[in-house]
Design an enzyme around this catalytic site. Sequence first.
Site, short mmCIF file in Angstrom:
data_model
loop_
_atom_site.label_atom_id
_atom_site.label_comp_id
_atom_site.label_asym_id
_atom_site.label_seq_id
_atom_site.Cartn_x
_atom_site.Cartn_y
_atom_site.Cartn_z
CD GLN A 134 5.38 69.03 13.05
OE1 GLN A 134 5.61 67.83 12.95
NE2 GLN A 134 4.34 69.48 13.67
N GLY A 135 9.59 71.89 12.42
CA GLY A 135 10.44 72.32 13.53
C GLY A 135 9.64 72.98 14.64
CD GLU A 252 2.44 65.67 14.21
OE1 GLU A 252 2.39 66.92 14.30
OE2 GLU A 252 3.46 65.00 14.45
CB SER A 367 3.19 62.69 25.54
OG SER A 367 2.49 63.47 26.47
C1 LIG Z 1 9.01 59.57 16.45
C2 LIG Z 1 8.90 60.99 16.84
C3 LIG Z 1 8.85 61.96 15.84
C4 LIG Z 1 8.80 63.30 16.20
N1 LIG Z 1 8.81 64.24 15.20
C5 LIG Z 1 8.80 65.55 15.51
C6 LIG Z 1 8.89 66.54 14.47
O1 LIG Z 1 8.99 66.21 13.29
N2 LIG Z 1 8.90 67.83 14.83
C7 LIG Z 1 8.81 68.23 16.13
O2 LIG Z 1 8.77 69.43 16.37
N3 LIG Z 1 8.74 67.32 17.15
C8 LIG Z 1 8.74 66.00 16.86
N4 LIG Z 1 8.68 65.06 17.87
C9 LIG Z 1 8.75 65.50 19.25
C10 LIG Z 1 7.43 65.34 20.03
O3 LIG Z 1 6.47 66.26 19.59
C11 LIG Z 1 7.77 65.52 21.52
O4 LIG Z 1 8.64 64.47 21.90
C12 LIG Z 1 6.54 65.50 22.39
O5 LIG Z 1 5.76 66.65 22.19
C13 LIG Z 1 6.89 65.38 23.90
O6 LIG Z 1 7.80 66.37 24.23
P1 LIG Z 1 9.16 66.00 25.04
O7 LIG Z 1 9.83 64.90 24.29
O8 LIG Z 1 9.91 67.27 25.24
O9 LIG Z 1 8.68 65.41 26.41
P2 LIG Z 1 8.25 66.24 27.69
O10 LIG Z 1 7.37 67.36 27.32
O11 LIG Z 1 9.48 66.56 28.49
O12 LIG Z 1 7.40 65.17 28.48
C14 LIG Z 1 8.01 64.08 29.18
C15 LIG Z 1 6.90 63.28 29.85
O13 LIG Z 1 6.18 64.11 30.79
C16 LIG Z 1 4.79 64.12 30.49
N5 LIG Z 1 4.22 65.46 30.72
C17 LIG Z 1 4.78 66.63 30.39
N6 LIG Z 1 3.95 67.65 30.73
C18 LIG Z 1 2.83 67.08 31.25
C19 LIG Z 1 1.60 67.59 31.75
N7 LIG Z 1 1.35 68.92 31.80
N8 LIG Z 1 0.68 66.72 32.20
C20 LIG Z 1 0.89 65.38 32.16
N9 LIG Z 1 2.06 64.83 31.69
C21 LIG Z 1 3.01 65.66 31.23
C22 LIG Z 1 4.70 63.77 29.01
O14 LIG Z 1 3.45 63.17 28.71
C23 LIG Z 1 5.86 62.78 28.84
O15 LIG Z 1 5.46 61.50 29.24
C24 LIG Z 1 8.74 63.69 17.57
C25 LIG Z 1 8.77 62.71 18.56
C26 LIG Z 1 8.85 61.38 18.21
C27 LIG Z 1 8.89 60.35 19.29
#
Ligand SMILES: Cc1cc2nc3c(=O)[nH]c(=O)nc-3n(C[C@H](O)[C@H](O)[C@H](O)COP(=O)(O)OP(=O)(O)OC[C@H]3O[C@@H](n4cnc5c(N)ncnc54)[C@H](O)[C@@H]3O)c2cc1C
Length: 383
Positions: A134-135, A252, A367
Amino acid sequence: MSALAPDTVDRPLDLPTYSTELARWLDPGPDSLAAACEPEPDYERRVEVLRRFMGDLHAAGWSRVGWPVELGGAGGSIVHRAAMWEALARRGLPGMALFEHLEILAPVLAAHGPTDLVAELLPEYLSGRQLWAQGFSEPDAGSDLPSLRTTAVLDGDHYVVNGNKIWTSWARYATWCLLLVRTGDAASRHRGLTALVVDLRQPGVEVRAIEQANGTDELAEVHFEDVHVPADRVVGEVGGGWAVAMHILSHERGTFAWFRHCFQYQELLATAHRATGRDDAALGDALLDLAAATAAGYDGIAAHATGATLGPRAAFNKLLLCAAEQSVHDRALAGDPDIAVGLQVPDVAVRRQEYLFSRIVTVYGGSQQMQLDTIAKQILGLP
Ligand SMILES: Cc1cc2nc3c(=O)[nH]c(=O)nc-3n(C[C@H](O)[C@H](O)[C@H](O)COP(=O)(O)OP(=O)(O)OC[C@H]3O[C@@H](n4cnc5c(N)ncnc54)[C@H](O)[C@@H]3O)c2cc1C
């Protein structure tokens, strides 16, 4: 691999009969089941044994139940799939691993994908021959998904895709990716997104594995440079990628709580049996957390079985699943300090991987903070 051709095997759709006959087939089940139940810390080997078992399950007809006949399935609904995975967990299968997308992406492909393409690809996935990723997330677009920058520009009968994805689970093993791309202008936010089925094995795609703290390489970065995608591989509408993404998140975050609970419940039972000087009150609390996630997950299954989606309600399910999963693994660690020490005994090594994974369940699928944000704004109507 079984000698049976999948389309020659009919399985009952009446749920109690399906469950009874599946249980009969699983006792003792094919050799591939026993192999898939062995604790295996090496990810590549774990993937291979699970693929073999999924091949046998498909050839015997069991995993075709729950999918539409016109897509290579045998009829039935998500309720049959819920029963099948529960039966497998009870037989000792440790998890769905890279077949998780059968319950995250595949239902949405079945509902909104081009019928001919999905009819060709779904049996390939069910049988373990071709896997999916899933991208969605990008280096600068995770929580703020509508800001994603991977573009797809129409050029005659195909799109040309350029950009970078990150945290793409199973990309190293996958043949196909459901890719969320920008087909509108940069300011279009969620209105300018489209979902495409992309072949990850074609020129211009580079997959770089990311090793996680738990030692597995489930995650990857995926780079797309002038990648050609036939224009008829759009899922849903052009510009309708956000609706597709929300449907996927309903699975999901929402129904997936059911599928994961099956395996977490087995882990909790094993913990209770293993622990010496165990704390029954703490085990009881973990069981209650799990019961809450299970009930919410089944609510999701029941909704999706009628063709509905959960919408923002799915955020509750994800929060309950996070709490349950962490509770279960906290109990496992409390009862067995070997998990912390990181012994290389396969069984302990796998449980250590699972413990570490339980720390990041609060991130995938959006998250924990974003789930709370969804509940606050979309359900409680807070500013
Ligand atoms: C095990 C695992 C599997 C994954 N698999 C996939 C996959 O297959 N495909 C895919 O596309 N993605 C995948 N992901 C990615 C996942 O969807 C993202 O990590 C997630 O959406 C958070 O994005 P980020 O890592 O860019 O963090 P960020 O968006 O940078 O957030 C960092 C921190 O800031 C907080 N934050 C950000 N914005 C806000 C807001 N507006 N209000 C309050 N808090 C905020 C977040 O809660 C978090 O704690 C996976 C992640 C993990 C850990």
